[in-house]
Design a protein around this motif. Sequence first.
Motif, mmCIF file in Angstrom:
data_model
loop_
_atom_site.group_PDB
_atom_site.id
_atom_site.type_symbol
_atom_site.label_atom_id
_atom_site.label_comp_id
_atom_site.label_asym_id
_atom_site.label_seq_id
_atom_site.Cartn_x
_atom_site.Cartn_y
_atom_site.Cartn_z
ATOM 1 N N PHE A 236 -32.292 -39.564 -23.169
ATOM 2 C CA PHE A 236 -32.613 -38.533 -24.158
ATOM 3 C C PHE A 236 -33.366 -39.112 -25.347
ATOM 4 O O PHE A 236 -34.096 -38.396 -26.039
ATOM 5 N N GLY A 237 -33.191 -40.406 -25.581
ATOM 6 C CA GLY A 237 -33.928 -41.048 -26.669
ATOM 7 C C GLY A 237 -35.418 -41.057 -26.454
ATOM 8 O O GLY A 237 -36.189 -41.256 -27.408
ATOM 9 N N LEU A 238 -35.852 -40.842 -25.203
ATOM 10 C CA LEU A 238 -37.286 -40.762 -24.944
ATOM 11 C C LEU A 238 -37.950 -39.650 -25.751
ATOM 12 O O LEU A 238 -39.130 -39.735 -26.097
ATOM 13 N N LEU A 239 -37.205 -38.587 -26.038
ATOM 14 C CA LEU A 239 -37.780 -37.458 -26.777
ATOM 15 C C LEU A 239 -38.056 -37.798 -28.233
ATOM 16 O O LEU A 239 -38.704 -37.004 -28.937
ATOM 17 N N ARG A 240 -37.601 -38.953 -28.704
ATOM 18 C CA ARG A 240 -37.958 -39.362 -30.051
ATOM 19 C C ARG A 240 -39.418 -39.773 -30.140
ATOM 20 O O ARG A 240 -40.002 -39.780 -31.218
ATOM 21 N N GLY A 241 -39.982 -40.137 -29.005
ATOM 22 C CA GLY A 241 -41.402 -40.494 -28.982
ATOM 23 C C GLY A 241 -42.278 -39.251 -29.111
ATOM 24 O O GLY A 241 -42.058 -38.239 -28.445
ATOM 25 N N ARG A 242 -43.291 -39.329 -29.958
ATOM 26 C CA ARG A 242 -44.121 -38.158 -30.238
ATOM 27 C C ARG A 242 -44.873 -37.678 -29.006
ATOM 28 O O ARG A 242 -45.019 -36.475 -28.791
ATOM 29 N N ARG A 243 -45.336 -38.608 -28.205
ATOM 30 C CA ARG A 243 -46.130 -38.220 -27.034
ATOM 31 C C ARG A 243 -45.304 -37.401 -26.041
ATOM 32 O O ARG A 243 -45.712 -36.323 -25.616
ATOM 33 N N LEU A 244 -44.145 -37.940 -25.664
ATOM 34 C CA LEU A 244 -43.332 -37.221 -24.690
ATOM 35 C C LEU A 244 -42.777 -35.932 -25.285
ATOM 36 O O LEU A 244 -42.680 -34.915 -24.591
ATOM 37 N N ARG A 245 -42.432 -35.953 -26.563
ATOM 38 C CA ARG A 245 -41.919 -34.739 -27.201
ATOM 39 C C ARG A 245 -42.963 -33.628 -27.184
ATOM 40 O O ARG A 245 -42.636 -32.449 -26.980
ATOM 41 N N THR A 246 -44.217 -33.988 -27.379
ATOM 42 C CA THR A 246 -45.281 -32.979 -27.342
ATOM 43 C C THR A 246 -45.449 -32.412 -25.934
ATOM 44 O O THR A 246 -45.574 -31.198 -25.748
ATOM 45 N N LEU A 247 -45.450 -33.285 -24.944
ATOM 46 C CA LEU A 247 -45.540 -32.815 -23.556
ATOM 47 C C LEU A 247 -44.367 -31.904 -23.212
ATOM 48 O O LEU A 247 -44.533 -30.864 -22.567
ATOM 49 N N PHE A 248 -43.181 -32.305 -23.628
ATOM 50 C CA PHE A 248 -41.981 -31.516 -23.367
ATOM 51 C C PHE A 248 -42.099 -30.129 -23.993
ATOM 52 O O PHE A 248 -41.835 -29.108 -23.345
ATOM 53 N N GLY A 249 -42.499 -30.074 -25.261
ATOM 54 C CA GLY A 249 -42.612 -28.791 -25.948
ATOM 55 C C GLY A 249 -43.634 -27.874 -25.303
ATOM 56 O O GLY A 249 -43.399 -26.668 -25.142
ATOM 57 N N CYS A 250 -44.781 -28.424 -24.913
ATOM 58 C CA CYS A 250 -45.820 -27.598 -24.281
ATOM 59 C C CYS A 250 -45.368 -27.092 -22.912
ATOM 60 O O CYS A 250 -45.629 -25.941 -22.547
ATOM 61 N N ALA A 251 -44.695 -27.945 -22.140
ATOM 62 C CA ALA A 251 -44.210 -27.514 -20.824
ATOM 63 C C ALA A 251 -43.202 -26.387 -20.964
ATOM 64 O O ALA A 251 -43.209 -25.427 -20.181
ATOM 65 N N VAL A 252 -42.325 -26.464 -21.969
ATOM 66 C CA VAL A 252 -41.334 -25.413 -22.181
ATOM 67 C C VAL A 252 -42.002 -24.117 -22.619
ATOM 68 O O VAL A 252 -41.697 -23.027 -22.088
ATOM 69 N N LEU A 253 -42.908 -24.183 -23.574
ATOM 70 C CA LEU A 253 -43.579 -22.981 -24.057
ATOM 71 C C LEU A 253 -44.315 -22.252 -22.932
ATOM 72 O O LEU A 253 -44.209 -21.034 -22.781
ATOM 73 N N LEU A 254 -45.062 -23.003 -22.150
ATOM 74 C CA LEU A 254 -45.834 -22.376 -21.078
ATOM 75 C C LEU A 254 -44.922 -21.902 -19.944
ATOM 76 O O LEU A 254 -45.212 -20.899 -19.289
ATOM 77 N N GLY A 255 -43.801 -22.600 -19.724
ATOM 78 C CA GLY A 255 -42.859 -22.152 -18.700
ATOM 79 C C GLY A 255 -42.208 -20.829 -19.041
ATOM 80 O O GLY A 255 -41.859 -20.056 -18.147
#
Length: 431
Positions: A236-255
């Motif tokens: 879960f600490g991976l989400l502290r990274g800006r790059r992965l957090r941005t990918l995660f947020g965009c995938a959720v929004l579009l999903g």
Amino acid sequence: MYLADRSTPQGATSAQDRLRGTARAVSPTVLALGTVSLVTDVSTEMVTAVLPLYLVMGLGLSPLGFGMLDGVQNGVSALVQLTGGHLADRVRDHKLIAGLGYGLSALVKPLLLVHHLGALGVALALDRTGKGLRTAPRDALISLSVPPERQGRAFGLHRAMDTTGALLGPIAAFLILGVAAGGYDAVFAVSGCVAALGVLILLLFVPSGKNSAAAGKAPEEAGAPPEERPDLRAAFGLLRGRRLRTLFGCAVLLGLTTVSDAFLYLLLQRRTGVAEQLFPLLPLGTAAVFLLLAVPAGRLADRIGRRTVFLAGHAGLLLGYALLLWAPAVPALPYLVLALHGTFYAATDGVLPAAVAAVVPERLRASGIALVGTGQALARFCCSLAFGAVWAAWGDGPALASAAVGLACCATGAGVALRPTGDPRSTGVPR
């Protein structure tokens, strides 16, 4: 911030280097996993092709009930996907966890022969549990078997083989429904046998995942002392990274605005009056276009950037929604919608894990892919529930219009979040 790797350093490479790069792009691991996915998808899509019609028209399930069932399937897969990714990184054997997932999906197929909604719900939930377990370890195996600059086309090749199974599955279901006296039961029984074959191919031909990461390293790196086994906090600490957090947020929004395939096919059948006996063939249009474009889309993403290809795929899906809402019911409408649907998958299904693989370390590769996949699947779970509820309350037109407006807004937001800003090495999301 953008979904694109830094391009190859300026200067021409030798023909020998290019040949070596091409060989690495089509690794034995990718080919073996592609074959497993092909066979498994024949089994899965045989069921998927007939399930909406069987539940809604055969067992009398309402659109809201179908939306809830479809959403539960996606939700179970999403929650288990994170577990599968973490276990694969924890035990350092991606093949083992992927094999457990494929095996579970094959074992529960006989439950589909029980003509009861409860039993069907359990069977579908367990099948999705198997899918959730295997997805992240399988994608991690793919990403670890090829160099980063080739991952777009490697995932594209795997998705093309996977989609070949998705193309053959509905054909098999259509032929079985036409000749077998048992109808749906015959489809479910054959599906179970094919799923067992996929597990056998995995056991015999896919290399063990224990040394996947070491296979692509230099000799001095491969001989390095083993790292500490990752725990959930590290995942879960991976989400502290800006790059992965941005990918995660965009995938959720579009999903949240991606209507499930089953709903889209039901909408297309109602909009165009496709005969019930031809309904299992509708996924063929999506699968055929996906098959044709998966590898070219992966190569294009490696070349021009994954952000552009990823967002273009969602733009194609939005156009498909618009055609279903406002285009006249001309004979070409089903072909246009299915072509756009297949283009959407070709431009997104392999591009997203390739982008994720580029921003997470090898020791947490499966966990990173699972995090983004879980967020996306949970968002689609919510979309299925909401879409079914709006359809039941106000009709299919308002439901699809809501999804279209939401997709347009979310795609715009994702485009802004993923836009190039400054030095890609410090702020961008690699291809």
